[in-house]
Write a protein that holds these residues in place. Sequence first.
Motif, PDB file in Angstrom:
ATOM      1  N   MET A 307       0.846  -1.191   0.000  1.00 38.43           N
ATOM      2  CA  MET A 307       0.000   0.000   0.000  1.00 38.43           C
ATOM      3  C   MET A 307       0.887   1.249   0.000  1.00 38.43           C
ATOM      4  SD  MET A 307      -2.824  -1.626   0.065  1.00 38.43           S
ATOM      5  CE  MET A 307      -3.352  -3.281   0.496  1.00 38.43           C
ATOM      6  N   HIS A 308       0.501   2.241  -0.796  1.00 43.04           N
ATOM      7  CA  HIS A 308       1.348   3.430  -0.919  1.00 43.04           C
ATOM      8  C   HIS A 308       1.492   4.165   0.398  1.00 43.04           C
ATOM      9  CE1 HIS A 308      -2.041   6.182  -0.602  1.00 43.04           C
ATOM     10  NE2 HIS A 308      -1.255   7.209  -0.834  1.00 43.04           N
ATOM     11  N   TRP A 309       0.426   4.161   1.207  1.00 43.85           N
ATOM     12  CA  TRP A 309       0.458   4.968   2.421  1.00 43.85           C
ATOM     13  C   TRP A 309       1.481   4.438   3.413  1.00 43.85           C
ATOM     14  CZ3 TRP A 309      -0.664   3.073   7.251  1.00 43.85           C
ATOM     15  CH2 TRP A 309      -1.404   1.881   7.344  1.00 43.85           C
ATOM     16  N   VAL A 310       1.790   3.152   3.345  1.00 44.93           N
ATOM     17  CA  VAL A 310       2.789   2.594   4.264  1.00 44.93           C
ATOM     18  C   VAL A 310       4.174   3.137   3.927  1.00 44.93           C
ATOM     19  CG1 VAL A 310       3.759   0.474   5.198  1.00 44.93           C
ATOM     20  CG2 VAL A 310       1.349   0.528   4.497  1.00 44.93           C
ATOM     21  N   VAL A 311       4.505   3.197   2.639  1.00 44.87           N
ATOM     22  CA  VAL A 311       5.788   3.779   2.228  1.00 44.87           C
ATOM     23  C   VAL A 311       5.853   5.250   2.636  1.00 44.87           C
ATOM     24  CG1 VAL A 311       7.355   4.174   0.303  1.00 44.87           C
ATOM     25  CG2 VAL A 311       5.819   2.205   0.262  1.00 44.87           C
ATOM     26  N   CYS A 312       4.744   5.961   2.438  1.00 45.14           N
ATOM     27  CA  CYS A 312       4.716   7.377   2.814  1.00 45.14           C
ATOM     28  C   CYS A 312       4.971   7.560   4.307  1.00 45.14           C
ATOM     29  CB  CYS A 312       3.362   7.987   2.449  1.00 45.14           C
ATOM     30  SG  CYS A 312       3.034   8.052   0.676  1.00 45.14           S
ATOM     31  N   GLU A 313       4.324   6.731   5.125  1.00 46.40           N
ATOM     32  CA  GLU A 313       4.515   6.850   6.572  1.00 46.40           C
ATOM     33  C   GLU A 313       5.920   6.428   6.981  1.00 46.40           C
ATOM     34  OE1 GLU A 313       2.779   8.374   8.761  1.00 46.40           O
ATOM     35  OE2 GLU A 313       1.187   8.863   7.347  1.00 46.40           O
ATOM     36  N   ALA A 314       6.491   5.468   6.278  1.00 47.25           N
ATOM     37  CA  ALA A 314       7.872   5.076   6.576  1.00 47.25           C
ATOM     38  C   ALA A 314       8.831   6.236   6.328  1.00 47.25           C
ATOM     39  CB  ALA A 314       8.258   3.868   5.722  1.00 47.25           C
ATOM     40  N   ILE A 315       8.643   6.916   5.218  1.00 44.26           N
ATOM     41  CA  ILE A 315       9.479   8.081   4.896  1.00 44.26           C
ATOM     42  C   ILE A 315       9.336   9.151   5.968  1.00 44.26           C
ATOM     43  CG2 ILE A 315       9.668  10.021   3.285  1.00 44.26           C
ATOM     44  CD1 ILE A 315       8.988   7.944   1.047  1.00 44.26           C
ATOM     45  N   SER A 316       8.098   9.462   6.342  1.00 43.05           N
ATOM     46  CA  SER A 316       7.864  10.517   7.337  1.00 43.05           C
ATOM     47  C   SER A 316       8.403  10.120   8.708  1.00 43.05           C
ATOM     48  CB  SER A 316       6.364  10.815   7.423  1.00 43.05           C
ATOM     49  OG  SER A 316       5.878  11.328   6.200  1.00 43.05           O
ATOM     50  N   ALA A 317       8.261   8.846   9.069  1.00 43.38           N
ATOM     51  CA  ALA A 317       8.771   8.396  10.366  1.00 43.38           C
ATOM     52  C   ALA A 317      10.292   8.434  10.407  1.00 43.38           C
ATOM     53  CB  ALA A 317       8.267   6.982  10.664  1.00 43.38           C
ATOM     54  N   ALA A 318      10.935   8.014   9.322  1.00 46.76           N
ATOM     55  CA  ALA A 318      12.398   8.066   9.278  1.00 46.76           C
ATOM     56  C   ALA A 318      12.896   9.505   9.388  1.00 46.76           C
ATOM     57  CB  ALA A 318      12.907   7.420   7.994  1.00 46.76           C
ATOM     58  N   ALA A 319      12.209  10.428   8.697  1.00 46.33           N
ATOM     59  CA  ALA A 319      12.585  11.838   8.784  1.00 46.33           C
ATOM     60  C   ALA A 319      12.419  12.362  10.200  1.00 46.33           C
ATOM     61  CB  ALA A 319      11.736  12.661   7.818  1.00 46.33           C
ATOM     62  N   ALA A 320      11.318  11.986  10.853  1.00 45.76           N
ATOM     63  CA  ALA A 320      11.064  12.455  12.216  1.00 45.76           C
ATOM     64  C   ALA A 320      12.095  11.904  13.189  1.00 45.76           C
ATOM     65  CB  ALA A 320       9.656  12.047  12.647  1.00 45.76           C
ATOM     66  N   LEU A 321      12.432  10.629  13.059  1.00 44.58           N
ATOM     67  CA  LEU A 321      13.418  10.038  13.965  1.00 44.58           C
ATOM     68  C   LEU A 321      14.803  10.612  13.730  1.00 44.58           C
ATOM     69  CD1 LEU A 321      12.151   6.374  14.084  1.00 44.58           C
ATOM     70  CD2 LEU A 321      12.640   7.792  16.083  1.00 44.58           C
ATOM     71  N   HIS A 322      15.120  10.938  12.487  1.00 43.30           N
ATOM     72  CA  HIS A 322      16.415  11.570  12.241  1.00 43.30           C
ATOM     73  C   HIS A 322      16.469  12.941  12.900  1.00 43.30           C
ATOM     74  CE1 HIS A 322      19.612  13.701  10.008  1.00 43.30           C
ATOM     75  NE2 HIS A 322      20.204  12.518  10.089  1.00 43.30           N
ATOM     76  N   GLU A 323      15.361  13.689  12.816  1.00 37.77           N
ATOM     77  CA  GLU A 323      15.344  14.995  13.485  1.00 37.77           C
ATOM     78  C   GLU A 323      15.466  14.844  14.990  1.00 37.77           C
ATOM     79  OE1 GLU A 323      12.465  18.860  14.275  1.00 37.77           O
ATOM     80  OE2 GLU A 323      12.031  17.553  12.584  1.00 37.77           O
ATOM     81  N   ALA A 324      14.777  13.842  15.550  1.00 40.49           N
ATOM     82  CA  ALA A 324      14.745  13.690  17.010  1.00 40.49           C
ATOM     83  C   ALA A 324      16.060  13.163  17.567  1.00 40.49           C
ATOM     84  CB  ALA A 324      13.601  12.759  17.405  1.00 40.49           C
ATOM     85  N   THR A 325      16.786  12.336  16.791  1.00 38.39           N
ATOM     86  CA  THR A 325      17.966  11.664  17.331  1.00 38.39           C
ATOM     87  C   THR A 325      19.273  12.061  16.662  1.00 38.39           C
ATOM     88  OG1 THR A 325      17.857   9.790  15.783  1.00 38.39           O
ATOM     89  CG2 THR A 325      16.508   9.652  17.797  1.00 38.39           C
ATOM     90  N   GLY A 326      19.215  12.499  15.406  1.00 41.10           N
ATOM     91  CA  GLY A 326      20.437  12.757  14.654  1.00 41.10           C
ATOM     92  C   GLY A 326      21.138  11.495  14.202  1.00 41.10           C
ATOM     93  N   ASN A 327      20.536  10.327  14.438  1.00 44.55           N
ATOM     94  CA  ASN A 327      21.168   9.058  14.095  1.00 44.55           C
ATOM     95  C   ASN A 327      21.135   8.850  12.581  1.00 44.55           C
ATOM     96  OD1 ASN A 327      21.843   6.310  13.714  1.00 44.55           O
ATOM     97  ND2 ASN A 327      21.003   5.769  15.712  1.00 44.55           N
ATOM     98  N   ALA A 328      22.297   8.610  11.995  1.00 48.72           N
ATOM     99  CA  ALA A 328      22.409   8.500  10.542  1.00 48.72           C
ATOM    100  C   ALA A 328      21.649   7.311   9.979  1.00 48.72           C
ATOM    101  CB  ALA A 328      23.879   8.397  10.139  1.00 48.72           C
TER     102      ALA A 328
END
Length: 411
Positions: A307-328
Amino acid sequence: MSIPWQRRTDHVAWLVRQTSQQLAFGTAFAHPDGGAAWLGDDGRPDLSRPVHTWISARMAHVYSLGALAGVPGCDDLADVALAGLTGRLHDDAHGGWYASSEDDTKSAYAHAFVLLAASTASVAGRPGAPALLDDAAEVLATRFLTEAGLYAEQWDAAWTRLDPYRGVNANMHGVEATLAAYDATGDRTFLDRAHHITSRVHSWAAANDWRVPEHFDVDWTPMPEYHRDQPDHPFQPYGATVGHGLEWSRLTLAVRAALGRDAPGWMLETAVMLFERAVADGWSVDDHDGFVYTTDWSGRPVVRERMHWVVCEAISAAAALHEATGNAVYDQWYRRWWNHAARHWIDPATGSWAHQLAPDLSPSDSVWTGRPDLYHSLHAVVLPRLPLAPGAAVALREGIVRDEMAVTTPS
């Protein structure tokens, strides 16, 4: 050191172009009788389908975001979608919103999207939006909010029978909507409600190996076998929904950011664990690229359709976690999933996303036909440019975007 994609000016520019392309693709959404029509693969309205409140609200939300981002023409289109919510989809006799033009039941899911749309439109300065926000907030609080501090699922038209089923999906979108309402109004009640719901989901997920229980009875007791006979249900599938684990990860970080110093310590760990579980269970686990739709409670795939929405949420979650943690590592996932999306999901001519693919990534429509709305795919290109708090609408209005943090890609 490699520059994170979210801080590269060329990637940010690509996101901006994708935003404009998507908004252009959806411009024909207006149904001649009011509200937002279901869109086909070519972006044309499918007038054989009813007009859904959740689609009309989503389109009001995304075109309000477009207006806030400075995309010409979006303000008028937001008003068209809002007119559907204040017109044919609203029950003037009993209050609240019908599920669709052909379904007079009233669901928390649809009402949460009305609140989201009204909140975003209020920030965008759209006429009538603050009154719509007040109306939606009152209906959610007086009709759907239970003693447990969670939203019930569905009423009949006259508010005489409340369905005993309880679900997490409506509450997840309730968190998103109440965060948006908090941004639009400053009323702390909305933020506290989002915090409470997120806390309950944290408790359930932590006790379930970080797979979020989806279905509950009237006493909020989990029903793990619910819809085993309908495993590919578009809104209430059996088992663990991989995309919801990713969506809850992102929303937990958004609530944490909004709470600031008041945020409890468990929130970051919960966001990480939800993300890791969803990726481990769902990403490329059946010898094919992409996320499976659902798994059983041990993590085995049940519905392998993509489902397309799962990929979209994965992208948004990865972006959010990178902002929150700075983990590469989160930037690495972010890159991988954008490469996957660009190759398999996005029409390069229009920027629109296919909504479903088979496990081998060929076209499929067993669950979703057409390209009904822009909500998830627009979030995927907008949210990575923005901070976790304030929310997207206020961040765009105030110009708090990642462009200011971006660095020029070395030649």
